[in-house]
Enzyme design. Sequence first.
Site, PDB file in Angstrom:
ATOM      1  N   ASP A 156       5.958  12.098  28.217  1.00  0.00           N
ATOM      2  CA  ASP A 156       5.013  11.632  27.201  1.00  0.00           C
ATOM      3  C   ASP A 156       3.652  11.597  27.897  1.00  0.00           C
ATOM      4  O   ASP A 156       3.348  10.658  28.630  1.00  0.00           O
ATOM      5  CB  ASP A 156       5.408  10.244  26.702  1.00  0.00           C
ATOM      6  N   ASP A 179       5.902   3.875  26.875  1.00  0.00           N
ATOM      7  CA  ASP A 179       5.661   5.282  27.217  1.00  0.00           C
ATOM      8  C   ASP A 179       6.910   5.927  27.823  1.00  0.00           C
ATOM      9  O   ASP A 179       7.182   7.103  27.590  1.00  0.00           O
ATOM     10  CB  ASP A 179       4.473   5.402  28.180  1.00  0.00           C
ATOM     11  N   GLU A 219       5.794  16.374  24.800  1.00  0.00           N
ATOM     12  CA  GLU A 219       5.258  16.188  23.454  1.00  0.00           C
ATOM     13  C   GLU A 219       4.049  17.093  23.251  1.00  0.00           C
ATOM     14  O   GLU A 219       3.206  17.226  24.138  1.00  0.00           O
ATOM     15  CB  GLU A 219       4.852  14.726  23.270  1.00  0.00           C
TER      16      GLU A 219
END
Length: 189
Positions: free
Chosen positions: A8, A139, A67
Amino acid sequence: MSIILGIDPGSRVTGYGVVRQVGHKLEYLGSGVIRTSIDDLPTRLKRIYAGITEIITQFNPNEFAIEQVFMAKNPDSALKLGQARGTAIVAAVNQNLPVFEYSPRTIKQTVVGTGAAEKSQVQEMVVRLLQLSDKPQVDAADALAIAITHANSIHNSLQIANSIAIKTPDKITALLRTKYRRGRLRLKG
């Protein structure tokens, strides 16, 4: 068996999550964050690169999932996020890892069941899916959700490949790059 590193990306906090996939089962291997408290962006990017390289060395993943960039309201933030993301991808490519990308909506849809899920819902589902005793940092939970999404994508693609008798590695790789549009299956070469 696959070991998947999910990332992430963030210019200040980059989450990572590592899972092992054996058949249908996922096993939690580790997660955490790379914090960059320095104001100088090039130094932050260097820290992200070094941190991801260290994680790759420690866990020896087979695949890298990250991502995709989403549209941010602040263009400066979007640029910094893109640079952090690019740094993470370069770290993976330099270690000869294949890179897979997933949209935030796809990740939420896969893990929670709705693309409009809140971060807390993603975090809770990660705990349940991986049978964790504690909630990971937000996160890190997002990074684990990315790894779970990739594991799910691999599993579904292999099931489709087996059902339509695709046996060669090239065709399976093509299937992993499949896009569904208007209910039709299209292979991207």
